[in-house]
Design an enzyme around this catalytic site. Structure first.
Site, short mmCIF file in Angstrom:
data_model
loop_
_atom_site.label_atom_id
_atom_site.label_comp_id
_atom_site.label_asym_id
_atom_site.label_seq_id
_atom_site.Cartn_x
_atom_site.Cartn_y
_atom_site.Cartn_z
N HIS A 74 16.19 -97.78 -11.78
CA HIS A 74 15.29 -97.54 -10.60
C HIS A 74 15.27 -96.22 -10.21
O HIS A 74 16.41 -95.43 -10.34
CB HIS A 74 15.59 -98.39 -9.59
CG HIS A 74 16.90 -98.49 -8.80
ND1 HIS A 74 17.20 -97.39 -7.67
CD2 HIS A 74 18.15 -99.15 -9.13
CE1 HIS A 74 18.45 -97.63 -7.48
NE2 HIS A 74 19.03 -98.64 -8.17
N ASP A 76 14.05 -95.10 -6.74
CA ASP A 76 14.24 -94.98 -5.43
C ASP A 76 15.79 -95.07 -5.13
O ASP A 76 16.71 -95.59 -5.59
CB ASP A 76 13.74 -96.29 -4.63
CG ASP A 76 14.16 -97.63 -4.90
OD1 ASP A 76 14.35 -98.02 -6.25
OD2 ASP A 76 14.34 -98.26 -4.24
N ASP A 106 23.94 -94.29 -7.87
CA ASP A 106 23.09 -95.34 -7.85
C ASP A 106 21.70 -94.73 -7.63
O ASP A 106 21.05 -94.66 -6.35
CB ASP A 106 23.54 -96.08 -6.66
CG ASP A 106 22.57 -97.28 -6.55
OD1 ASP A 106 21.96 -97.87 -7.56
OD2 ASP A 106 22.82 -98.23 -5.74
N GLU A 138 13.57 -100.59 -6.06
CA GLU A 138 14.66 -101.70 -6.21
C GLU A 138 15.45 -101.96 -5.23
O GLU A 138 16.04 -103.03 -4.73
CB GLU A 138 15.33 -101.07 -7.34
CG GLU A 138 16.57 -102.12 -7.93
CD GLU A 138 17.77 -102.35 -7.25
OE1 GLU A 138 18.73 -102.76 -7.46
OE2 GLU A 138 18.11 -101.14 -6.48
N GLU A 139 15.66 -100.79 -4.26
CA GLU A 139 16.45 -100.96 -3.30
C GLU A 139 16.00 -101.82 -1.91
O GLU A 139 16.93 -102.22 -1.20
CB GLU A 139 16.86 -99.59 -2.74
CG GLU A 139 17.67 -98.77 -3.55
CD GLU A 139 18.89 -99.08 -3.85
OE1 GLU A 139 19.42 -100.21 -3.22
OE2 GLU A 139 19.79 -98.39 -4.48
N GLU A 166 22.85 -99.50 -13.88
CA GLU A 166 23.46 -99.56 -12.59
C GLU A 166 24.84 -99.23 -12.59
O GLU A 166 25.56 -99.23 -13.84
CB GLU A 166 23.30 -101.04 -12.06
CG GLU A 166 22.10 -101.48 -11.46
CD GLU A 166 21.57 -100.73 -10.22
OE1 GLU A 166 22.17 -99.89 -9.63
OE2 GLU A 166 20.18 -101.10 -9.70
N HIS A 360 25.39 -95.89 -1.61
CA HIS A 360 24.67 -96.28 -0.44
C HIS A 360 25.69 -95.58 0.68
O HIS A 360 25.43 -95.59 1.82
CB HIS A 360 24.73 -97.71 -0.07
CG HIS A 360 23.76 -98.32 -0.93
ND1 HIS A 360 23.48 -99.70 -0.74
CD2 HIS A 360 23.16 -98.08 -2.20
CE1 HIS A 360 22.73 -100.04 -1.68
NE2 HIS A 360 22.56 -99.05 -2.62
#
Length: 392
Positions: A74, A76, A106, A138-139, A166, A360
């Protein structure tokens, strides 16, 4: 100090520089990738969101008439708002063998590896094509991959299997939990707190629903089913936010809360949700409406993704273990797009550089050591491209 090839480092820096927080468009990054591939003679297909602000990218490197290996990630990232970063999150910086920046772990580093090794794939591809799948949103609940999968379903040739990059520390993940999330809106009837029995207290009814969720979670923890390959070996129930009321002397008219089920593969979250919904409809709403007809409880489905459970002996598991030089597989509680991809008959595993523990957070990072392992993975994949997929 481990070293990565300049093309990998440069590509990571280019991708991190795009602020693709999920609330923003990712088109600038997607067009950069499409132009990069076009320079290599590869045509990209873009699958846009309904509002045209975002897009998935799909491209095949090698023979167009046969199914190959999808490398998926992904584009984003999560917000940096309110986080205490010690450097610009959109500029890669290096310290003590670590690369810092939003998305380094990530999961833009995996996307960068795919692009940095695209020339090598093209040079060596013979039997097995590489399909690149880069998605949006995705997030915020694996939203973008759905339209991409719908697009692939219309094609005569689509990927035979998929590796989702991932951050797993280059471990091979063949199973993860699924998620079913909701927001519950409780509508009560407002009045002065001295006349509380004449009102319908939305906060208190929300609390009774939350207590029901706590009980459902307790039963799952005690009775299972269980899979002890997971760090949390049972389905979990979690309430994350709650808002309601205006003042202590007013019976609150509105209350809402968010909750989720994180389910083992094969443990249907709809059964758990129907328990809660049945309790709301049969026990709570009749009490509420007996006082005020306009009251009620509404559930709004939120971020949801499917679990993953790819058999240990499947060819994509065996292949990925060989590429990662892994002797075993593992299972994780966090979710990925792999579950949805596998649901559409494209068997999938998760394996990529970096660690979810760094994702994150402020000062997100990936180690050069992990990137070297990612490069070794790609080099082994390059060598595999001249042989039939099952010959591993």
């Amino acid at each position: 100090m481990p070293e990565i090839k300049p093309e990998t480092r440069s590509m990571i820096e280019r991708l991190i520089a795009y602020d693709t927080t999920s609330r923003n468009s990712n088109l600038e990054l997607i067009h950069f990738i499409a132009n990069h591939l076009a320079d290599l003679g590869v045509e990209s297909e873009l699958v846009h969101s309904e509002d045209k602000r975002k897009a998935n990218l799909y491209a095949t490197l090698g023979p167009q008439d046969r199914s190959g290996i999808a490398l998926s990630g992904h584009t984003d990232v999560v917000p940096v708002d309110g986080q205490d970063w010690s450097q610009d999150p959109w500029t890669v910086s290096e310290r003590d063998g670590l690369l810092f920046g939003r998305g380094t772990s990530d999961m833009k580093s995996f996307v960068a590896l795919c692009l940095a090794y695209a020339p090598d794939f093209l040079e060596h591809v013979n039997e097995i094509p590489i399909h690149l799948c880069f998605t949006y949103d995705e997030e915020i609940g694996c939203v973008g991959v759905g339209p991409l999968l719908d697009h692939l379903a219309q094609k005569e040739v689509r990927p035979r299997c998929a590796i989702i990059g991932e951050p797993t520390g280059m471990q091979v993940v063949n199973a993860h939990k699924g998620r079913l999330g909701f927001t519950c809106h409780v509508r009560g009837h407002e009045c002065h707190s001295s006349l509380a029995p004449q009102g319908v207290n939305a906060v208190q009814y929300a609390a009774r629903l939350i207590n029901r969720l706590v009980e459902i979670g307790r039963i799952k923890a005690e009775e299972g089913p269980f899979d002890h390959d997971y760090d949390v070996p049972f389905t979990t129930v979690h309430v994350g936010t709650i808002q309601g009321g205006t003042a202590v002397n007013i019976v609150p008219k509105d209350c809402s809360f968010e909750f989720e089920f994180r389910c083992l593969p094969g443990d249907d979250p709809r059964v758990l949700f129907n328990d809660l919904k049945g309790f709301a409809e049969s026990d709570l709403e009749p009490e509420m409406k007996a006082i005020a007809a306009e009251t009620g409880i509404v559930f709004e489905q939120g971020a949801t993704f499917a679990g993953l459970d790819t058999p240990e002996d499947h060819e994509v598991v065996t292949l990925t273990k060989a590429l990662a030089e892994a002797n075993s597989t593992t299972k994780v509680a966090f979710g990925t797009e792999a579950g949805q991809i596998a649901e559409r008959d494209i068997p999938a595993v998760v394996c990529g550089p970096g660690h979810i523990a760094q994702a994150h957070k402020p000062d997100e990072f990936i180690s050069l050591e992990q990137l070297v392992k990612g490069e070794v993975f790609m080099k082994r994949l390059v060598k595999r491209l001249g042989a039939p997929l099952q010959a591993h």
